[in-house]
Every structure is written in structure tokens, then in C-alpha cells.
Design a protein around this motif. Structure first.
Motif, short mmCIF file in Angstrom:
data_model
loop_
_atom_site.label_atom_id
_atom_site.label_comp_id
_atom_site.label_asym_id
_atom_site.label_seq_id
_atom_site.Cartn_x
_atom_site.Cartn_y
_atom_site.Cartn_z
N PRO A 1 1.86 2.65 -0.44
CA PRO A 1 0.83 3.51 -1.43
C PRO A 1 -1.21 3.39 -0.69
N GLN A 2 -1.35 1.98 -0.44
CA GLN A 2 -2.20 2.19 -0.34
C GLN A 2 -2.97 2.70 1.43
N SER B 1 -1.81 5.58 1.66
CA SER B 1 -1.95 7.64 1.62
C SER B 1 -3.24 7.94 0.63
N GLN B 2 -3.74 6.86 0.18
CA GLN B 2 -4.75 7.15 -0.93
C GLN B 2 -5.61 7.10 0.36
N GLN B 3 -6.38 6.17 1.30
CA GLN B 3 -7.22 5.85 1.94
C GLN B 3 -7.11 7.11 3.08
N GLN C 1 -5.66 10.38 2.08
CA GLN C 1 -6.85 11.76 0.63
C GLN C 1 -7.95 11.32 0.98
N LEU C 2 -8.14 10.82 0.96
CA LEU C 2 -9.88 10.65 1.11
C LEU C 2 -10.22 10.56 2.28
N SER D 1 -11.03 -2.52 2.22
CA SER D 1 -10.82 -2.82 0.90
C SER D 1 -10.59 -4.43 0.29
N ASN E 1 -0.43 -3.76 -4.48
CA ASN E 1 -0.82 -3.00 -2.75
C ASN E 1 0.24 -3.66 -0.85
#
Ligand code: MG
Length: 378
Positions: A220-221, A223-225, A227-228, A252, A293
Motif C-alpha cells: 500500500p505505501q 502504490s500511494q507514493q 500515484q502521487l 514519511s 505499512n
């Protein structure tokens, strides 16, 4: 910032085993850091495996670059928590001094062989070996063996220890006998170690082609980064994207760790070092959300990288090499499996670099093992 009373002070050190005059120019913890940096064991880390064995490529992390990355992360955390940066740096630079050649595969093999030859030997554990290196094995001073480091540095190096072994180390291992936490500087070092290896192993695994972008976005961490980053920089190539994702993840995690630790210390109303040590859990730690995470990143690396067939194949060869060297040295020593003799054989093997061990093995057992071809060479 936490109150400076929680940080260990050089002036308040419990001292060194052998009394020495104070330095005019450096504090005791700065001297410890410098002694570690100038040690032979520290230089040997350059040729010791982290995950990828050195012949696989020059860009992969080794124990030396790993220790430097741990130190950089830990100093940022220590500074922002108002802890002792010099002591933290000394702990980071020394935390892996006791590692065998070929990483955890080498340790596994040496531990197993020691216990097999003499079940009362306590085997081999790299944390205890790190302490042995700084207490005994470095021979640099005219009037004592070892580096004669301060109590607080030696105590922090001993990260793990069984209750039965702890008794022979006296005060520095008291927490393993009576229970309790290490200093905040040691707690920071432990987590900075994790942050460093999780991210550089991810980086090296991608570079080696052992894990792919398709796989890593399951974390998850990541894919979040991603995307940004893709939203702000849609044309970024993979190599920059990789560096950017990893850089942002480290940032982070470090930020979360600093803020969560401050919050935990405030809520628990910690006002003294005795309260740090008596607390039921370590005070330095992530928020609950970030812990989830980190756990998923670790699980991913465990399943997809550390168990990858190429890594496993290399580890299997490494285990044979260490085992062969150990049994051959035991045989040549005619020691009757005497504990002192076995320990000095373990010291010799643990001090070797990957290359030393491979060359000696090839001399004693010519062409017995075949090193797998290097994985992606970048
Ligand atoms: Mg480490």
C-alpha cells in the motif's frame, strides 16, 4: 522536542573498563564513534554481504554502506528528538561489526556448526560478536585489548542476548536478566536499522530485477507514493521513479517515527531515563497506521525477495562454504572441541570478508562449490 534529561550525556558516562585521561577536543561518545570508524572490523564491512553477495555487482549495498545509511537516518531522528547524536552514530556504525561473511546465511551456518560440535557452546550470534569485536578482538592499543568503549556504547551494541549468556556480561546486559528497555539512543538505532534495510533491499531487489513494479505496487505505501509521483511527474522514467518512491517512503517513516515517539513520551509522562528503561514497551516507534505499512513492506520483502530462488541459491552455497571452513579448522586444530578453541575458530571465520572465505574454501576444497551467476548487473 523531548526534555534533554532523557538523552544520555557523555559527561555522565558510567565510564570505560580501563581508565583513560579525558580528551581535550572530543567528548567520550565522539571518541567511541571515532574508534569504531578507525577499526579494522569496520573496514571489513565493505566486503561483507547485506543481501547480495559482492560479486553480483558494485552498486548493491554491503554492510558498510548499510551501516552508513542506518547512521544517516538515525542521526536525523536523534537530532529531532533531542537525543545524543554522537552516541547514536557510534551505535549505528558498530551495530553490524560482528556479522559473518555472506550475511544471515553465514551466521546460520556458523551457529549450527558450533552447536553441533559442542552443544554447550551457545553457538554464534552476530550481536554478541559485535560486542566481542569492540571488547576484545580489535588490537590497536598498547595497554588493553579491544577499543575500551564507554559503558553506554557497549550496552547499546548488545541488542539481543539470552538470559543465561547475559549473566556473564554483568551490568551492560542487566536488562536481559531483569527486563526493561534500552536507552532511547539504542531504540532509535534499532528502528533506523529496519528503515534502512527495508528500503535499500527494495531498491537493490528492483535493480537486480528480482522483484518488479507490478509486484511492488501490491504494497500500500508504495502504490500511494507512486500515484502521487505519477500525478506530478507523468513522464518520469523508472529509475528516477524508483529513487523518488524510496526517498519519499523513508521520509514519511522518519517523520511518523519522530512525531509518534514524541506523542508516546508525552502520553506516558516519561520524565527520567529510569522511566524510559522501566517502560513496558520501547518508546521509540511508529504510529499504529505506519506500523501496518511497515509490516506489509517487510512481509513483501520476506516472501518475494529474501525467499527468491536466486537469493536462496546463493545462500545455500554460502552455508556450505562456512560449514566446510569451520569443520576443516576444527579438524586442523586438534582441539577436542574445547570451547575456547571453538570460539577462536568462530572469531576467525566471522572476521573474514566474503572474498577471504571464498578464496580459502577454494584452496581447501577446490571446485567443490559453484557460485551462481550474478543476478542483474547494473
Ligand atoms: Mg543492520
Amino acid at each position: 522536542m523531548i526534555h534533554e534529561i532523557l538523552s544520555l550525556k557523555s559527561e555522565a558516562t558510567k565510564g570505560r573498563k580501563f581508565k583513560e585521561p579525558a580528551s581535550k577536543w572530543r567528548t567520550d561518545f565522539q571518541r567511541d564513534r571515532d574508534r569504531i570508524l578507525h577499526s579494522s572490523a569496520f573496514r571489513r564491512l565493505m566486503h561483507k554481504t547485506q543481501v547480495f553477495i559482492s560479486h553480483e555487482g558494485d552498486l548493491y549495498r554491503n554492510r558498510l554502506t548499510h551501516s552508513l545509511e542506518v547512521s544517516q537516518i538515525a542521526r536525523t531522528i536523534a537530532k529531532n528528538l533531542n537525543l545524543n547524536e554522537d552516541l547514536t552514530e557510534a551505535l549505528c556504525l558498530s551495530h553490524d561489526l560482528g556479522h559473518t561473511p555472506f550475511g544471515h546465511a553465514g551466521q546460520f551456518s556458523l551457529n549450527k556448526s558450533m552447536k553441533k560440535v559442542n552443544p554447550s557452546s551457545n553457538g554464534f550470534e552476530h550481536n554478541i560478536q559485535s560486542l566481542r569485536v569492540v571488547d576484545l578482538l580489535e588490537k590497536k592499543y598498547a595497554d588493553f585489548d579491544g577499543l575500551n568503549l564507554c559503558f553506554e556504547t557497549r550496552e547499546g551494541i548488545l541488542k539481543r542476548c539470552s538470559k543465561s549468556v547475559a549473566k556473564k556480561f554483568g551490568d551492560i546486559a542487566q536488562r536481559f536478566v531483569l527486563g526493561g528497555q534500552p536507552s532511547l539512543e539504542a531504540q532509535v538505532t534499532n528502528i533506523a536499522d529496519e528503515i534502512a534495510y527495508n528500503h535499500h533491499d527494495l531498491d537493490d531487489g528492483l535493480r537486480a530485477g528480482l522483484i518488479s513494479w507490478e509486484e511492488i505496487i501490491l504494497v500500500p505505501q508504495i502504490s500511494q507514493q507512486l500515484q502521487l509521483i505519477e500525478r506530478s511527474f507523468p513522464k518520469l522514467n523508472d529509475s528516477r521513479k524508483q529513487a523518488e518512491v524510496i526517498r519519499r517512503m523513508i521520509n514519511s517513516q522518519v517523520e511518523d517515527l519522530i512525531l509518534s515517539t514524541l506523542k508516546r513520551i508525552k502520553i506516558a509522562k516519561i520524565n527520567s531515563q529510569a522511566e524510559v528503561r522501566a517502560h513496558s514497551l520501547p518508546l521509540v516507534g511508529f504510529s499504529r497506521e505506519m506500523s501496518v505499512n511497515v509490516k506489509s513492506l517487510k512481509l513483501f520483502l520476506h516472501e518475494r525477495l529474501y525467499k527468491h530462488p536466486n537469493v536462496s541459491e546463493m545462500n545455500s552455497v554460502a552455508k556450505v562454504v562456512i560449514e566446510d571452513l569451520f569443520y576443516e579448522m576444527v579438524m586442523k586444530s586438534n582441539s577436542n572441541n574445547d570451547l575456547k578453541e571453538l570460539r577462536s575458530i568462530a572469531d576467525i571465520i566471522a572476521a573474514m570478508t566474503d572474498r577471504d572465505a571464498a578464496i580459502l574454501h577454494n584452496k581447501w576444497f577446490p571446485k567443490k562449490v559453484c557460485w551462481p551467476k550474478p543476478v542483474g548487473f547494473v
